[in-house]
Design a protein around this motif. Structure first.
Motif, short mmCIF file in Angstrom:
data_model
loop_
_atom_site.label_atom_id
_atom_site.label_comp_id
_atom_site.label_asym_id
_atom_site.label_seq_id
_atom_site.Cartn_x
_atom_site.Cartn_y
_atom_site.Cartn_z
N HIS A 179 -5.67 7.33 0.69
CA HIS A 179 -5.36 7.52 2.11
C HIS A 179 -6.44 6.89 2.99
O HIS A 179 -6.16 6.30 4.03
N GLY A 182 -6.10 2.91 2.75
CA GLY A 182 -4.94 2.46 3.53
C GLY A 182 -5.24 2.50 5.02
O GLY A 182 -4.88 1.58 5.77
N ASP A 183 -5.89 3.58 5.48
CA ASP A 183 -6.24 3.70 6.90
C ASP A 183 -7.20 2.59 7.33
O ASP A 183 -7.11 2.07 8.44
N LYS A 186 -5.18 -0.63 7.81
CA LYS A 186 -4.38 -0.52 9.03
C LYS A 186 -5.24 -0.66 10.28
O LYS A 186 -4.89 -1.38 11.22
N THR A 187 -6.39 0.00 10.29
CA THR A 187 -7.30 -0.06 11.44
C THR A 187 -7.81 -1.47 11.68
O THR A 187 -7.86 -1.94 12.82
N GLU A 190 -5.10 -3.68 13.14
CA GLU A 190 -4.79 -3.30 14.52
C GLU A 190 -5.92 -3.66 15.50
O GLU A 190 -5.66 -4.07 16.64
N SER A 217 -1.65 1.48 -1.52
CA SER A 217 -1.84 2.08 -0.19
C SER A 217 -2.17 1.01 0.83
O SER A 217 -1.69 1.04 1.97
N VAL A 220 1.05 -0.90 1.72
CA VAL A 220 1.85 -0.11 2.65
C VAL A 220 1.32 -0.26 4.08
O VAL A 220 2.09 -0.25 5.05
N ASN A 221 0.02 -0.46 4.20
CA ASN A 221 -0.61 -0.54 5.52
C ASN A 221 -0.88 -1.97 5.99
O ASN A 221 -1.66 -2.18 6.92
N GLY A 222 -0.24 -2.95 5.35
CA GLY A 222 -0.27 -4.29 5.90
C GLY A 222 -0.93 -5.36 5.06
O GLY A 222 -0.85 -6.55 5.41
#
Length: 515
Positions: A179, A182-183, A186-187, A190, A217, A220-222
């Motif tokens: 988790h 993955g974050d 994503k961060t 973005e 993970s 899933v987040n890019g």
């Protein structure tokens, strides 16, 4: 590029080779590169060109041979490394320079001894220099899993502005949790203004057994490139396993929503070849490629499988290449049939003499075994090539070993050492122990036996036995391999192969091991 397509970047030949004792020769790397191309791997990281002359030649040979995959060389963020990588990649139809620098506070302070702003400057310089040589440049933030997010945003934005086309976020020490990782991906995507100008990649190590989970993970987040290895080979506990990554994406496409270009029927053949060359056996319960991956012993499971396969199987064994180890040759097969089957296995011979030697060994094996399988042929070629490529200080001339109930096993052998014959007799706890003691009595190598492993190459009592021997000496680790229908002889071959590797192995310039 289709945004649902994930680039598969295989680093078996670079990070995988950094597994203790997994060093490969130029020819062995070429054989693996060919099967990776057959597997339709998008990017093959062929090595670290600056590490040694041998690595440079291997990268250059692969760049000259592979046409369907991008060939990549690793380099530190240093001028000489980058130029050396570019030189090795000159013959490549599609080449990539993969440069890296550490970005975590602990690495910058204690390893690089550099201030953060200086690290960014060095990264920008490295990417620009690489872009002067080649259009495809990957930049890695070593130890990104323990790096500060604000600093990662700064250095990645600068690297993309400098021309990096792929940005790799490695979990170098296997510290991340799915988790969390993955974050992070994503961060970064973005927050970084020019993130859309590069593909984001991940390179996860398996220290906590989470490399595949962390990689998925990230997808899933890019993330749209995953760096992985056949059989999960790699430093320490290894890397994310290519076969697990690919089959997870294929089997769970309903949830992940991504695809790869991999020909999955080549997964098991690739796994077996890498295992054969490195001497690292695949555990029976290994996902996808383990011998028990599609085996069912429970009566309930067997009953369910017979009624409807999907009751207990989420994949088809044949989809990943099981049941492809077919009977191909026998003792009546001719030279042309032998050569043709070798070509089908992506094995070529540089000279007529090498083909003749391999064919003669095949004939000897065919007299011992009525059925010759593809795995037998792979082992045979490994044996021929390893003896031809190594300068053999030690060579087995004669061996007689045996054991009887109630008597101490004894081995009598003759070794050729630097051209001189030495004969000795030694006793041991068993015939293999007696052989190893006899070899050491002659060689006096001072090496420590760290691992002895035996496996059958194919089924049946006449199967060739494959023996792996790991020796350690002065911090150097090598894996020797030997195959024979007589497991005692295979053991002697493996030990002697390891001794010759110890003689031939030269230290690599590797102050920073890579992502």
């Amino acid at each position: 590029m289709n945004n649902n397509q994930v680039v598969i970047f295989d680093t078996t030949l670079r990070d995988g080779e950094q597994s203790p004792g997994a060093a490969m020769t130029r020819d062995e790397k070429l054989r693996i590169a060919r099967i990776l191309e057959k597997l339709r791997v998008d990017v093959i990281e062929a090595g670290f060109a600056m590490a040694s002359p041998g690595d440079f030649e291997a990268v250059k040979a692969i760049a000259s041979t592979i046409t369907e995959s991008t060939v990549c060389s690793l380099s530190r963020a240093l001028e000489n490394d980058i130029d050396r990588a570019a030189e090795a990649l000159k013959p490549a139809k599609r080449g990539r320079i993969h440069t890296f620098i550490a970005t975590s506070p602990i690495h910058m302070k204690y390893k690089l001894c550099m201030e953060p702003d200086d690290v960014i400057k060095q990264a920008v310089y490295a990417v620009k220099r690489a872009r002067n040589h080649i259009g495809d440049v990957e930049f890695s933030c070593e130890d990104a899993g323990r790096s500060e997010i604000d600093f990662l945003c700064r250095i990645i934005e600068a690297a993309i502005d400098a021309g990096a086309t792929t940005i790799n976020i490695p979990d170098t020490v296997g510290y991340a949790l799915p988790h969390q990782f993955g974050d992070t991906i994503k961060t970064l995507i973005e927050r970084i203004p020019n993130a859309d100008k590069a593909i984001f990649s991940v390179h996860c190590h398996n220290d906590l057994g989470l490399a595949v989970a962390n990689s998925l993970s990230a997808v899933v987040n890019g993330a749209r490139q995953v760096e992985c290895t056949i059989n999960g080979l790699g430093e320490r506990a290894g890397n994310a396993s290519l076969e697990e990554i690919v089959m997870a994406m294929r089997t769970r496409s309903d949830d992940l929503g991504v695809t790869t270009g991999i020909d999955t029927t080549q997964i098991v053949p690739a796994s077996r070849l890498v295992s054969s060359i490195t001497g690292f056996p695949v555990q029976p319960n290994k996902a996808i490629v383990g011998a028990n991956a599609f085996a069912h012993e429970s009566g309930i499971h067997q009953d369910g499988i017979l009624k409807h396969r999907e009751t207990y199987e989420i994949m088809k064994a044949e989809d990943v290449g099981w049941n492809t180890n077919r009977l191909v040759l026998g003792k009546l097969s001719g030279r042309n049939a032998f050569k043709t089957r070798m070509e089908e296995l992506s094995i070529s011979f540089d000279t007529k003499e090498e083909l003749n030697e391999a064919f003669q060994r095949f004939k000897v094996l065919a007299d011992k075994k009525s059925e010759i399988y593809d795995d037998d042929l792979q082992a045979l070629v490994s044996d021929v090539r390893s003896s031809n490529e190594l300068i053999e200080k030690y060579k087995l001339i004669a061996l007689n070993a045996g054991s009887s109930m109630g008597e101490t096993p004894e081995a009598r052998l003759t070794l050729l050492i630097n051209g001189e014959e030495q004969e000795t007799i030694s006793a041991g706890g068993g015939p293999v122990d007696a052989i190893f003691k006899a070899i050491e009595k002659c060689a006096n190598s001072g090496a420590k036996l760290a691992l002895y492993n035996v496996s059958a190459i194919t089924s049946g009592t006449d199967s060739q036995g494959k023996v792996s021997v790991r020796l350690e000496k002065n911090g150097r680790i090598v894996n020797g391999a030997g195959a024979d229908t007589d497991i005692v002889i295979a053991s002697a071959k493996a030990y002697i192969h390891a001794l010759n590797l110890l003689e031939a192995e030269s230290a690599k310039a590797n102050p920073q091991t890579g992502p």
